[in-house]
Structures are given as structure tokens and as C-alpha cells.
Design a protein around this motif. Structure first.
Motif, mmCIF file in Angstrom:
data_model
loop_
_atom_site.group_PDB
_atom_site.id
_atom_site.type_symbol
_atom_site.label_atom_id
_atom_site.label_comp_id
_atom_site.label_asym_id
_atom_site.label_seq_id
_atom_site.Cartn_x
_atom_site.Cartn_y
_atom_site.Cartn_z
ATOM 1 N N VAL A 95 0.203 9.776 8.436
ATOM 2 C CA VAL A 95 0.070 9.758 6.977
ATOM 3 C C VAL A 95 -1.332 10.254 6.642
ATOM 4 O O VAL A 95 -2.324 9.619 6.999
ATOM 5 C CB VAL A 95 0.273 8.341 6.407
ATOM 6 C CG1 VAL A 95 0.108 8.345 4.888
ATOM 7 C CG2 VAL A 95 1.644 7.802 6.800
ATOM 8 N N GLN A 96 -1.417 11.381 5.986
ATOM 9 C CA GLN A 96 -2.720 11.969 5.693
ATOM 10 C C GLN A 96 -3.558 11.012 4.850
ATOM 11 O O GLN A 96 -3.107 10.480 3.842
ATOM 12 C CB GLN A 96 -2.550 13.297 4.953
ATOM 13 C CG GLN A 96 -3.864 14.060 4.785
ATOM 14 C CD GLN A 96 -3.643 15.445 4.173
ATOM 15 O OE1 GLN A 96 -2.540 15.791 3.791
ATOM 16 N NE2 GLN A 96 -4.701 16.230 4.098
ATOM 17 N N GLN B 224 -2.247 3.534 -3.658
ATOM 18 C CA GLN B 224 -2.252 2.406 -4.581
ATOM 19 C C GLN B 224 -2.045 1.149 -3.744
ATOM 20 O O GLN B 224 -1.040 1.010 -3.031
ATOM 21 C CB GLN B 224 -1.150 2.539 -5.627
ATOM 22 C CG GLN B 224 -1.237 1.485 -6.728
ATOM 23 C CD GLN B 224 -0.211 1.719 -7.822
ATOM 24 O OE1 GLN B 224 0.743 2.471 -7.623
ATOM 25 N NE2 GLN B 224 -0.395 1.086 -8.972
ATOM 26 N N VAL B 225 -3.008 0.239 -3.823
ATOM 27 C CA VAL B 225 -3.010 -0.959 -2.982
ATOM 28 C C VAL B 225 -2.983 -2.200 -3.869
ATOM 29 O O VAL B 225 -3.818 -2.354 -4.765
ATOM 30 C CB VAL B 225 -4.253 -0.994 -2.068
ATOM 31 C CG1 VAL B 225 -4.226 -2.236 -1.183
ATOM 32 C CG2 VAL B 225 -4.334 0.273 -1.223
ATOM 33 N N ALA B 226 -2.014 -3.060 -3.615
ATOM 34 C CA ALA B 226 -1.911 -4.325 -4.340
ATOM 35 C C ALA B 226 -2.254 -5.462 -3.394
ATOM 36 O O ALA B 226 -1.753 -5.519 -2.265
ATOM 37 C CB ALA B 226 -0.500 -4.513 -4.891
ATOM 38 N N THR B 227 -3.097 -6.359 -3.838
ATOM 39 C CA THR B 227 -3.447 -7.533 -3.052
ATOM 40 C C THR B 227 -3.079 -8.789 -3.834
ATOM 41 O O THR B 227 -2.579 -8.714 -4.953
ATOM 42 C CB THR B 227 -4.953 -7.568 -2.728
ATOM 43 O OG1 THR B 227 -5.686 -7.948 -3.898
ATOM 44 C CG2 THR B 227 -5.438 -6.212 -2.231
ATOM 45 N N SER B 228 -3.353 -9.924 -3.235
ATOM 46 C CA SER B 228 -3.057 -11.193 -3.896
ATOM 47 C C SER B 228 -3.992 -11.466 -5.064
ATOM 48 O O SER B 228 -3.764 -12.403 -5.844
ATOM 49 C CB SER B 228 -3.171 -12.338 -2.882
ATOM 50 O OG SER B 228 -4.455 -12.329 -2.262
ATOM 51 N N LYS B 229 -5.026 -10.630 -5.219
ATOM 52 C CA LYS B 229 -6.010 -10.881 -6.279
ATOM 53 C C LYS B 229 -6.269 -9.697 -7.203
ATOM 54 O O LYS B 229 -6.799 -9.877 -8.297
ATOM 55 C CB LYS B 229 -7.350 -11.311 -5.654
ATOM 56 C CG LYS B 229 -7.290 -12.637 -4.915
ATOM 57 C CD LYS B 229 -8.668 -13.030 -4.380
ATOM 58 C CE LYS B 229 -8.621 -14.372 -3.668
ATOM 59 N NZ LYS B 229 -9.944 -14.759 -3.136
ATOM 60 N N ALA B 230 -5.932 -8.490 -6.768
ATOM 61 C CA ALA B 230 -6.311 -7.323 -7.574
ATOM 62 C C ALA B 230 -5.486 -6.103 -7.196
ATOM 63 O O ALA B 230 -4.688 -6.129 -6.260
ATOM 64 C CB ALA B 230 -7.802 -7.023 -7.391
ATOM 65 N N ASN B 231 -5.678 -5.021 -7.972
ATOM 66 C CA ASN B 231 -5.095 -3.713 -7.677
ATOM 67 C C ASN B 231 -6.221 -2.742 -7.364
ATOM 68 O O ASN B 231 -7.312 -2.813 -7.962
ATOM 69 C CB ASN B 231 -4.299 -3.181 -8.866
ATOM 70 C CG ASN B 231 -2.996 -3.928 -9.050
ATOM 71 O OD1 ASN B 231 -2.371 -4.357 -8.095
ATOM 72 N ND2 ASN B 231 -2.582 -4.083 -10.296
ATOM 73 N N CYS C 48 0.861 -1.175 0.000
ATOM 74 C CA CYS C 48 0.000 0.000 0.000
ATOM 75 C C CYS C 48 0.895 1.221 0.000
ATOM 76 O O CYS C 48 1.660 1.431 0.944
ATOM 77 C CB CYS C 48 -0.910 -0.018 1.228
ATOM 78 S SG CYS C 48 -1.930 1.465 1.435
ATOM 79 N N LYS C 49 0.830 2.006 -1.067
ATOM 80 C CA LYS C 49 1.678 3.188 -1.195
ATOM 81 C C LYS C 49 0.843 4.410 -1.538
ATOM 82 O O LYS C 49 -0.078 4.340 -2.349
ATOM 83 C CB LYS C 49 2.725 2.975 -2.300
ATOM 84 C CG LYS C 49 3.859 2.042 -1.926
ATOM 85 C CD LYS C 49 4.913 2.027 -3.026
ATOM 86 C CE LYS C 49 6.119 1.186 -2.634
ATOM 87 N NZ LYS C 49 7.158 1.202 -3.696
ATOM 88 N N LYS C 50 1.216 5.525 -0.909
ATOM 89 C CA LYS C 50 0.545 6.769 -1.243
ATOM 90 C C LYS C 50 1.298 7.441 -2.381
ATOM 91 O O LYS C 50 2.519 7.636 -2.303
ATOM 92 C CB LYS C 50 0.481 7.689 -0.023
ATOM 93 C CG LYS C 50 -0.362 8.941 -0.272
ATOM 94 C CD LYS C 50 -0.619 9.728 1.002
ATOM 95 C CE LYS C 50 -1.560 10.885 0.722
ATOM 96 N NZ LYS C 50 -1.853 11.664 1.955
#
Length: 334
Positions: free
Chosen positions: A296-297, A123-130, A114-116
Motif C-alpha cells: 500500500v503506497q 483517514q485514521v479514526a481512534t478512540s479519541k480523535a480523527n 485506517c483507510k486510504k
């Protein structure tokens, strides 16, 4: 959420955009989803396990300390047979709440990163999707990372940090480490299934938070000798068929089949730090108690994860309000 993997953003999957992305489908995560829905915000709740995964992994016959009405979320009444509900009733309740609100829950999907971004979006990446999200709420609880004793033999197969059902330990020699509710439950339940139970307790008495209706039971079993207890003692070493205990009278070695190390759990601090959340010397994360927004805002914390190593500070009953605080702040910004 065990570990926090290296950044993996799936280039082949189009990002799904939400106003709010909630990490953790426990009671507080669900409460956050309900508040987002009420506020008209698009949202998604993601969990690497099943619905209310921590509660699912509680002991099969566990009874809550809180009354059912104090576990309610979303204004949905929690009806239980007794004043204090058990694990199975809680699982049924939170599942029905999820159905009632038709919450957008995605289970068995692990958040990998998870990156701002400079744009302000996460922007969040998971094991199944973005995913892309304007706000992220971390409601991951504390049940994934056990507090280790860091002693020889702790990695043996007979050592458990999670306990489910007493039948497995019938007629075995069981050592229980700890003096709080989980330890007491393990000791009493396995004893009543025929186990020979010994407790190792660091202090001079049972923990102050032991459920009041259970305390007389464990104290009487110890007093009569049905359960052996070593107070002001520590487990020094675990061997294949025995354990060594350091007591005020010296070291004691006793035969042993299983060790239930009920030493507590802690939030995934590594995960919080990689999100950019700063922690103090007691591992308490940096957040505004009025809004629950971290340093983190746009990144919010909810539930027991806010307490650092003090996992007895926040419970379902006193952190349900975090969902309302967070959504009020998000709506106010927009």
C-alpha cells in the motif's frame, strides 16, 4: 492492538492533519518519530497503551539479551549499571528519550480504523480523535496476540500467557510450557520463590536462543531434579486442579495450580490485512526491504511486525534502522 473494529469515524471531531502518523509507541515507533522530527515533518505517535507498552508488560526482573548501546535510539546514550540493562532501566531510558525530543505521543488511544482515500491521504479514526495523514507507519510489535495451544482448559483462570512477577506463584504447583527465554525465566524465578515447577518442552533440549548466562542454571536445576522437565512432550489438557501431559512414555497427570503458557506471540495479522497489506503463506507482510514501504503506497512497516510468524528475526537492535530507511523514502518522495 487487539482486534480491528468496524469503521468508526467521529463526525463531530475535525480531522488533524500530519505528514506522518505512527501507530505504536514502542522503541521503534519512537525512533520513527525522532526521524520525522529531524526531517521537519509533522507527525504523531499513537498507542493504545502506555509508553513502550510491551516493555512495560515484560517480567519485572527481566534482563535484555542486547547490550545497552544496541538499544539506543536518536543518538541518546543508554547508561545502565550492567552491560545488559534490565526492564526498569529500559523504561526509564525510553521515557527520557521521549522527554528529550518532546515527541508528540498520544497514549491510551486505540486506532479503530485506517483507510486510504482516493486523494491519497489516510483517514485514521481512534478512540479519541480523527486524523488525516500523508503517510502511516505501523510499528505495533507482536506482544498483543499470544500463540494459543488450542487445548481443553486453556481458558481457565489459572492459565496465563503473560508473566509479571514470581511472588504471586510462591509455594504453588506451576507448569511452564516452552523452552525459550521467557519460559526459562518463569521456571527459575518461580522456583526460587518456593514454587514446585514442572516444564513441558516439545523438543529434546532447551531452545537455542536461551541466554548464555542463564542456560547453565536451568540445565543444572533440571539435572539435579529441582525443576522437573518433560522433554519431547506436549500439554494435552488443563483441568481445574491438574494437567495431562503427553510424554514419550505415555500420558501423565500431575497436580497443578497454575499454567504459564510461554508459547510466544505474533503480530496482529488481522489488523495488517484490514490495512490492505498482503501476507504470504508464512504471514510475512509484503514490503520493500530497502524502503520498508508495504504494497500500500504510503503505508510503511517497522520493527518486528515485518517478520510474520518469525518473531525472532527483528529486534530493537537490528530494526532501529527502519526509521531512517522510511524517512529517507518519505523525504525523497516529497
Amino acid at each position: 492492538m487487539k482486534g480491528f473494529r468496524k469503521s468508526i469515524f467521529l463526525a463531530t471531531t475535525e480531522n488533524q492533519h500530519f505528514d506522518v502518523l505512527i501507530i505504536g509507541a514502542g522503541p521503534i515507533g519512537l525512533a520513527c518519530g525522532i526521524e520525522a522530527q529531524k526531517a521537519g515533518k509533522s507527525y504523531v505517535i499513537i498507542d493504545k497503551g502506555t509508553l513502550v507498552n510491551s516493555l512495560y508488560n515484560y517480567p519485572a526482573f527481566m534482563t535484555f539479551f542486547s547490550t545497552s548501546e544496541r538499544l539506543e535510539i536518536g543518538g541518546v546514550p543508554f547508561m545502565s549499571i550492567s552491560t545488559k540493562p534490565n526492564r526498569n532501566e529500559a523504561l526509564e531510558y525510553y521515557r527520557r528519550v521521549t522527554e528529550k525530543f518532546q515527541l508528540n505521543v498520544r497514549l491510551f488511544e486505540e486506532v479503530l480504523n485506517c483507510k486510504k482515500q482516493e486523494s491519497g491521504l489516510f483517514q485514521v479514526a481512534t478512540s479519541k480523535a480523527n486524523y488525516e495523514a500523508e503517510n502511516v507507519i505501523v510499528a505495533t510489535g507482536f506482544y498483543d496476540v499470544p500463540n494459543l495451544m488450542n487445548i481443553p482448559g486453556e481458558d481457565l483462570p489459572k492459565v496465563v500467557h503473560y508473566y509479571k512477577d514470581p511472588h504471586y506463584y510462591a509455594f504453588s504447583k506451576v507448569l511452564v510450557v516452552g523452552a525459550n527465554n521467557s519460559s526459562v525465566d518463569v521456571a527459575l524465578e518461580t522456583y526460587r520463590k518456593g514454587a514446585e515447577v514442572t516444564m513441558v518442552i516439545r523438543g529434546s533440549e532447551m531452545g537455542p536462543n536461551v541466554k548464555y548466562w542463564v542456560r547453565p542454571d536451568i540445565e543444572n536445576r533440571i539435572k539435579e531434579g529441582s525443576i522437573k522437565a518433560y522433554f519431547e512432550s506436549n500439554l494435552k489438557e488443563i483441568k481445574e486442579h491438574s494437567v495431562i501431559i503427553t510424554t514419550p512414555e505415555g500420558e501423565v497427570e500431575i497436580e497443578n495450580d497454575f499454567v504459564a503458557a510461554m508459547t510466544g506471540y505474533q503480530p496482529n495479522f488481522e489488523f495488517l490485512e484490514k490495512l490492505g497489506v498482503t501476507l504470504d503463506e508464512n504471514k510475512v507482510p509484503n514490503y520493500n526491504p530497502a524502503t520498508m514501504e508495504s504494497n500500500v503506497q504510503g503505508l510503511y512497516l517497522a520493527g518486528v511486525v515485518c517478520g510474520g510468524m518469525d518473531t525472532h528475526k527483528w529486534f530493537i537492535e537490528n530494526s532501529r534502522v527502519h526509521a531512517e530507511q522510511i524517512m529517507k523514502n518519505i523525504v525523497g518522495k516529497s
